[in-house]
Scaffold this motif. Sequence first.
Motif, PDB file in Angstrom:
ATOM      1  N   GLY A 133       0.916  -1.034   0.064  1.00  0.00           N
ATOM      2  CA  GLY A 133      -0.031  -0.034   0.026  1.00  0.00           C
ATOM      3  C   GLY A 133       0.734   1.412  -0.055  1.00  0.00           C
ATOM      4  O   GLY A 133       2.030   1.431  -0.617  1.00  0.00           O
ATOM      5  N   LYS A 134       0.530   2.253   0.845  1.00  0.00           N
ATOM      6  CA  LYS A 134       1.151   3.473   0.828  1.00  0.00           C
ATOM      7  C   LYS A 134       2.570   3.666   1.432  1.00  0.00           C
ATOM      8  O   LYS A 134       3.103   4.533   1.339  1.00  0.00           O
ATOM      9  CB  LYS A 134       0.097   4.625   1.350  1.00  0.00           C
ATOM     10  N   ALA A 135       3.034   2.644   2.164  1.00  0.00           N
ATOM     11  CA  ALA A 135       4.124   2.612   2.699  1.00  0.00           C
ATOM     12  C   ALA A 135       4.702   1.181   2.918  1.00  0.00           C
ATOM     13  O   ALA A 135       4.109   0.239   2.489  1.00  0.00           O
ATOM     14  CB  ALA A 135       4.234   3.036   4.102  1.00  0.00           C
ATOM     15  N   VAL A 136       5.946   1.104   3.001  1.00  0.00           N
ATOM     16  CA  VAL A 136       6.708  -0.427   3.129  1.00  0.00           C
ATOM     17  C   VAL A 136       6.948  -0.520   4.810  1.00  0.00           C
ATOM     18  O   VAL A 136       7.506   0.520   5.187  1.00  0.00           O
ATOM     19  CB  VAL A 136       7.908  -0.636   2.398  1.00  0.00           C
ATOM     20  N   TYR A 137       6.741  -1.715   4.997  1.00  0.00           N
ATOM     21  CA  TYR A 137       6.591  -1.912   6.564  1.00  0.00           C
ATOM     22  C   TYR A 137       7.859  -2.982   7.106  1.00  0.00           C
ATOM     23  O   TYR A 137       7.350  -4.175   7.597  1.00  0.00           O
ATOM     24  CB  TYR A 137       5.563  -2.285   7.201  1.00  0.00           C
ATOM     25  N   PRO A 138       9.129  -2.915   6.592  1.00  0.00           N
ATOM     26  CA  PRO A 138      10.269  -4.040   7.371  1.00  0.00           C
ATOM     27  C   PRO A 138       9.803  -4.128   8.918  1.00  0.00           C
ATOM     28  O   PRO A 138       9.983  -5.019   9.306  1.00  0.00           O
ATOM     29  CB  PRO A 138      11.450  -3.459   7.080  1.00  0.00           C
ATOM     30  N   SER A 139       9.318  -3.035   9.507  1.00  0.00           N
ATOM     31  CA  SER A 139       9.331  -2.990  10.983  1.00  0.00           C
ATOM     32  C   SER A 139       8.106  -3.890  11.351  1.00  0.00           C
ATOM     33  O   SER A 139       8.477  -4.691  12.447  1.00  0.00           O
ATOM     34  CB  SER A 139       8.929  -1.514  11.670  1.00  0.00           C
ATOM     35  N   SER A 140       7.167  -4.074  10.661  1.00  0.00           N
ATOM     36  CA  SER A 140       6.104  -5.002  10.867  1.00  0.00           C
ATOM     37  C   SER A 140       6.542  -6.201  10.740  1.00  0.00           C
ATOM     38  O   SER A 140       6.017  -7.386  11.333  1.00  0.00           O
ATOM     39  CB  SER A 140       4.892  -4.727  10.061  1.00  0.00           C
ATOM     40  N   VAL A 141       7.705  -6.772   9.948  1.00  0.00           N
ATOM     41  CA  VAL A 141       7.958  -8.096   9.852  1.00  0.00           C
ATOM     42  C   VAL A 141       8.614  -8.315  11.246  1.00  0.00           C
ATOM     43  O   VAL A 141       8.188  -9.623  11.806  1.00  0.00           O
ATOM     44  CB  VAL A 141       9.256  -7.977   8.641  1.00  0.00           C
ATOM     45  N   VAL A 142       9.477  -7.550  11.760  1.00  0.00           N
ATOM     46  CA  VAL A 142       9.933  -7.674  13.053  1.00  0.00           C
ATOM     47  C   VAL A 142       8.827  -7.909  14.179  1.00  0.00           C
ATOM     48  O   VAL A 142       8.857  -8.837  14.904  1.00  0.00           O
ATOM     49  CB  VAL A 142      10.800  -6.632  13.565  1.00  0.00           C
ATOM     50  N   MET A 143       7.837  -6.951  14.244  1.00  0.00           N
ATOM     51  CA  MET A 143       6.761  -6.963  14.982  1.00  0.00           C
ATOM     52  C   MET A 143       5.803  -8.409  15.168  1.00  0.00           C
ATOM     53  O   MET A 143       5.520  -8.972  16.098  1.00  0.00           O
ATOM     54  CB  MET A 143       6.102  -5.803  14.974  1.00  0.00           C
ATOM     55  N   ASN A 144       5.876  -8.866  13.877  1.00  0.00           N
ATOM     56  CA  ASN A 144       5.327 -10.175  13.588  1.00  0.00           C
ATOM     57  C   ASN A 144       5.994 -11.547  13.962  1.00  0.00           C
ATOM     58  O   ASN A 144       5.459 -12.356  14.914  1.00  0.00           O
ATOM     59  CB  ASN A 144       4.657 -10.385  12.343  1.00  0.00           C
ATOM     60  N   VAL A 145       7.211 -11.460  13.416  1.00  0.00           N
ATOM     61  CA  VAL A 145       7.960 -12.495  13.583  1.00  0.00           C
ATOM     62  C   VAL A 145       8.660 -12.776  14.957  1.00  0.00           C
ATOM     63  O   VAL A 145       8.571 -13.976  15.534  1.00  0.00           O
ATOM     64  CB  VAL A 145       9.132 -12.455  12.429  1.00  0.00           C
ATOM     65  N   VAL A 146       8.986 -11.845  15.637  1.00  0.00           N
ATOM     66  CA  VAL A 146       9.905 -11.957  16.872  1.00  0.00           C
ATOM     67  C   VAL A 146       9.225 -12.714  17.896  1.00  0.00           C
ATOM     68  O   VAL A 146       9.513 -13.688  18.630  1.00  0.00           O
ATOM     69  CB  VAL A 146      10.632 -10.679  17.291  1.00  0.00           C
ATOM     70  N   PRO A 147       7.745 -12.146  18.390  1.00  0.00           N
ATOM     71  CA  PRO A 147       7.026 -12.728  19.180  1.00  0.00           C
ATOM     72  C   PRO A 147       6.783 -14.047  18.926  1.00  0.00           C
ATOM     73  O   PRO A 147       6.920 -15.126  19.927  1.00  0.00           O
ATOM     74  CB  PRO A 147       5.785 -11.676  19.123  1.00  0.00           C
ATOM     75  N   ALA A 148       6.516 -14.632  17.777  1.00  0.00           N
ATOM     76  CA  ALA A 148       6.014 -15.936  17.327  1.00  0.00           C
ATOM     77  C   ALA A 148       7.492 -16.769  17.382  1.00  0.00           C
ATOM     78  O   ALA A 148       7.281 -17.692  18.223  1.00  0.00           O
ATOM     79  CB  ALA A 148       5.847 -15.971  15.883  1.00  0.00           C
ATOM     80  N   GLN A 149       8.655 -16.310  17.044  1.00  0.00           N
ATOM     81  CA  GLN A 149       9.576 -17.166  17.390  1.00  0.00           C
ATOM     82  C   GLN A 149       9.979 -17.233  19.152  1.00  0.00           C
ATOM     83  O   GLN A 149      10.430 -18.159  19.392  1.00  0.00           O
ATOM     84  CB  GLN A 149      10.998 -16.397  16.760  1.00  0.00           C
ATOM     85  N   VAL A 150       9.699 -16.190  19.597  1.00  0.00           N
ATOM     86  CA  VAL A 150       9.994 -16.332  21.373  1.00  0.00           C
ATOM     87  C   VAL A 150       9.357 -17.342  21.605  1.00  0.00           C
ATOM     88  O   VAL A 150       9.409 -17.903  22.751  1.00  0.00           O
ATOM     89  CB  VAL A 150       9.998 -14.549  22.021  1.00  0.00           C
ATOM     90  N   ALA A 151       7.745 -17.254  21.413  1.00  0.00           N
ATOM     91  CA  ALA A 151       7.027 -18.046  21.980  1.00  0.00           C
ATOM     92  C   ALA A 151       7.243 -19.578  21.679  1.00  0.00           C
ATOM     93  O   ALA A 151       6.791 -20.531  22.416  1.00  0.00           O
ATOM     94  CB  ALA A 151       5.591 -17.722  21.071  1.00  0.00           C
ATOM     95  N   GLY A 152       7.947 -19.725  20.360  1.00  0.00           N
ATOM     96  CA  GLY A 152       8.529 -21.102  20.347  1.00  0.00           C
ATOM     97  C   GLY A 152       7.692 -21.663  18.980  1.00  0.00           C
ATOM     98  O   GLY A 152       7.815 -22.936  18.692  1.00  0.00           O
TER      99      GLY A 152
END
Length: 435
Positions: A133-152
């Motif tokens: 869309g209007k912007a690109v969100y590499p930060s949202s990759v981090v915000m999605n992936v890291v909690p999932a990885q930390v959860a196991g």
Amino acid sequence: MIQTIDLRGRRPTPGELRALVHRAEVDVSAAIPVAAELVRDVRERGTIALDEQADRFDGGRAETIRVDPAAITAAVARLPTPIRAALDEVVGRERAASRAQVPSPAVTTVAPGAQITQRWQPVDRVGLYIPGGKAVYPSSVVMNVVPAQVAGVGSIALASPPQKDFDHGIHPLILGAAGVLGVDEVYAMGGAGAIGALAYGVPSLALDPVDVVAGPGNVYVAAAKRVVQGDVGIDAEAGPSEVLVIADGAADARVVAADLISQAEHDESAAAVLVTDAPQLADAVRAELERQVATTAARDRVLIALAGPQSAIVLVDDLETAARVSDAYAPEHLEIQTADPGAVLDRISHAGAIFVGAFSPVSLGDYLAGSNHILPTGGTARFASGISAVTFLRPQQVVSYDAEALRGVAHHIRAMSDAEQLPAHGDAVDARFPD
């Protein structure tokens, strides 16, 4: 540019407060029929449907929907040095904050020989959506992936729309962020169809169904999440970004205006609300908005957002009322810029994330604070929370009784099972004690 709502001399009820500032009209229910059809089409026709939807909504299909892992590795190598350094920093901070969200197992002894263990188990597989869309969100990759990885979570699939400006592939910054985090299962697909693909799988892509779908997106992504919920878990139905600032006469009008603009640049439907007991601050912020908007890059978008019914300057008699207004609104982001922010914070219950003091802007939370920026919108902060490690965990109770502990409650089980006309429940206990 921005409306003023004057509550001085009034004591509105919570219901009246909730209706004061209108949110942008984003009707997920109205989008459900379209989203359901797009999901169904992908479920039935797989890659053919995904390609057709990319042509229709994204301006063209990707050469291959599933991204070659070599392309992800190459995207990491091409990350500009400042971006790579920033990503490494935000990943580290997000991991540290996410670890604190993982509950420890707890054992409760309810009687001698009778224990209940509370443990938290990760889901096996998640699908994470990163919008275009209007912007690109590499930060949202981090915000999605890291909690999932930390959860196991052991298996992560990531989807993002193909981009016309990048040969109908995924934006290289999104690919690079995925690679930095070790995610190598990435798909160039967007919108409701992508949610359907993650939820139900696409055999021709070797895309297996996931257990939880998470990540922000437009109204059709939100509607698709509602469509698939029940077959998979979801995080939330995200809407337009919003910020509410509680400020008093001690606040810097220049800073408050800058923070309102920073959220308004997200989208024409974004909400920017100031609640203050200082009329002089309100006047100064209004003047600063005029001055700063004139030079901001997304001027046209910001002007529409600030002039919309979802944005306002709200005048109140005192900070206690300001806190009541905020709690009724339940903002995605709440900033407290007052002489004594702790006193205001003590009165707050409902907000996605809270930023305390003049040097804790929402922009910090969007990128480097260590908090997560995928948060509840549209007032759902009254009952929902943002993405965290807990999003990908399930509490389980493990029951362990020895013979004497069970014998000690056998008569209670018999009484309850007979009362509920389920005598076999009691019989199952008695069978263990034939004497």
